[in-house]
Design an enzyme around this catalytic site. Structure first.
Site, PDB file in Angstrom:
ATOM      1  N   CYS A   1      46.383  39.701  37.630  1.00 17.16           N
ATOM      2  CA  CYS A   1      45.330  38.851  38.222  1.00 17.16           C
ATOM      3  C   CYS A   1      44.181  39.679  38.798  1.00 17.16           C
ATOM      4  CB  CYS A   1      45.909  37.967  39.324  1.00 17.16           C
ATOM      5  SG  CYS A   1      47.169  36.806  38.746  1.00 17.16           S
ATOM      6  N   ARG A   2      44.413  40.355  39.929  1.00 13.70           N
ATOM      7  CA  ARG A   2      43.301  40.969  40.665  1.00 13.70           C
ATOM      8  C   ARG A   2      42.848  42.305  40.110  1.00 13.70           C
ATOM      9  NH1 ARG A   2      46.424  40.873  46.190  1.00 13.70           N
ATOM     10  NH2 ARG A   2      48.071  41.243  44.647  1.00 13.70           N
ATOM     11  N   SER A   3      43.780  43.232  39.864  1.00 10.63           N
ATOM     12  CA  SER A   3      43.304  44.568  39.435  1.00 10.63           C
ATOM     13  C   SER A   3      42.706  44.560  38.030  1.00 10.63           C
ATOM     14  CB  SER A   3      44.386  45.641  39.603  1.00 10.63           C
ATOM     15  OG  SER A   3      45.523  45.388  38.838  1.00 10.63           O
TER      16      SER A   3
ATOM     17  N   CYS B   1      47.052  46.417  41.947  1.00 12.36           N
ATOM     18  CA  CYS B   1      47.544  45.247  42.677  1.00 12.36           C
ATOM     19  C   CYS B   1      49.048  45.163  42.448  1.00 12.36           C
ATOM     20  CB  CYS B   1      46.800  43.968  42.272  1.00 12.36           C
ATOM     21  SG  CYS B   1      47.020  43.476  40.549  1.00 12.36           S
TER      22      CYS B   1
ATOM     23  N   ASP C   1      45.991  36.999  46.840  1.00 13.18           N
ATOM     24  CA  ASP C   1      46.609  36.979  45.516  1.00 13.18           C
ATOM     25  C   ASP C   1      46.481  35.595  44.880  1.00 13.18           C
ATOM     26  OD1 ASP C   1      48.107  37.322  43.280  1.00 13.18           O
ATOM     27  OD2 ASP C   1      49.688  38.474  44.282  1.00 13.18           O
TER      28      ASP C   1
ATOM     29  N   ASN D   1      49.375  43.514  38.248  1.00 12.63           N
ATOM     30  CA  ASN D   1      48.390  43.981  37.240  1.00 12.63           C
ATOM     31  C   ASN D   1      48.071  42.903  36.196  1.00 12.63           C
ATOM     32  OD1 ASN D   1      47.990  46.581  34.720  1.00 12.63           O
ATOM     33  ND2 ASN D   1      46.513  45.898  36.204  1.00 12.63           N
TER      34      ASN D   1
HETATM   35  P1  4NP Z   1      48.370  40.311  40.950  1.00 19.00           P
HETATM   36  O1  4NP Z   1      49.179  38.924  41.106  1.00 19.00           O
HETATM   37  O2  4NP Z   1      49.061  41.298  41.848  1.00 19.00           O
HETATM   38  O3  4NP Z   1      46.981  39.992  41.434  1.00 19.00           O
HETATM   39  O4  4NP Z   1      48.433  40.670  39.488  1.00 19.00           O
HETATM   40  C1  4NP Z   1      50.553  38.836  40.850  1.00 19.00           C
HETATM   41  C2  4NP Z   1      51.006  38.627  39.573  1.00 19.00           C
HETATM   42  C3  4NP Z   1      52.355  38.497  39.323  1.00 19.00           C
HETATM   43  C4  4NP Z   1      53.261  38.592  40.367  1.00 19.00           C
HETATM   44  C5  4NP Z   1      52.814  38.824  41.648  1.00 19.00           C
HETATM   45  C6  4NP Z   1      51.459  38.950  41.882  1.00 19.00           C
HETATM   46  N1  4NP Z   1      54.645  38.445  40.113  1.00 19.00           N
HETATM   47  O5  4NP Z   1      55.432  38.475  41.088  1.00 19.00           O
HETATM   48  O6  4NP Z   1      55.051  38.266  38.967  1.00 19.00           O
END
Ligand code: 4NP
Length: 161
Positions: free
Chosen positions: A15-17, A10, A125, A13
């Site tokens: 939340c989702r993955s 994702c 997300d 790294n």
């Molecule tokens: P993820 O969510 O891609 O599901 O881990 C996010 C976590 C952090 C950020 C963006 C998306 N960020 O911009 O810090």
């Protein structure tokens, strides 16, 4: 038999993955396939390198007694495209990011490719929406479908539903 390597990807790294990594590893263990399928996750960005999963991801996993204690955020590396047989991302933005880095011809997947019964094609997300429970349901459906797919493709026995 050679291990099948699966990498979930994702953006951050956190939340989702990592959620998909934990859920898929749990399903693989339940199916008695831990010695045949290896699971990891990575982010397109490195902003959260070294961090544990987001507290929202931790909460949905803890509620279901799915382990996440070994998961630490990292950024995707060039070698991952060679090391992992299945690179499975969460949305079309991830897919575009991966395509820009992957060697030509490397097959890439979106998790919900494996859950055609759902109307969604992207795992939204929750870092921005906060909808971790909704995201959990999408991730679980995708992971179940992915395991079925791997079993069919590699002649592994999928446990009865
Ligand atoms: P993820 O969510 O891609 O599901 O881990 C996010 C976590 C952090 C950020 C963006 C998306 N960020 O911009 O810090």
């Amino acid at each position: 038999m050679r291990l099948i390597h699966v990498l979930f990807v994702c953006l951050g790294n956190i939340c989702r993955s990592p959620m998909a990594e934990a859920v898929f590893r749990h399903l693989v263990a339940e199916a008695g396939l831990s010695d045949q399928i290896a699971v990891d996750s990575a982010g397109l960005g490195g902003w959260h390198e070294g961090e544990a999963p987001h507290h929202g991801t931790q909460e949905v996993l803890r509620k279901r007694q799915i382990a996440y204690d070994t998961i630490v955020a990292r950024q995707i590396r060039k070698e991952d495209f060679a090391s992992f047989d299945y690179i499975v991302c969460m949305d079309e933005e991830n897919l575009a990011g991966l395509r820009g880095r992957a060697p030509a011809g490397k097959k890439l997947y979106r998790l919900l490719d494996f859950a055609p019964e759902l109307p969604e094609r992207n795992v939204e997300d929750p870092y921005y929406t906060g909808r971790f429970e909704h995201v959990y349901r999408l991730v679980e459906a995708g992971c179940r479908g992915l395991l079925k797919h791997l079993c069919a493709e590699h002649g592994l026995i999928y446990p009865a539903d």
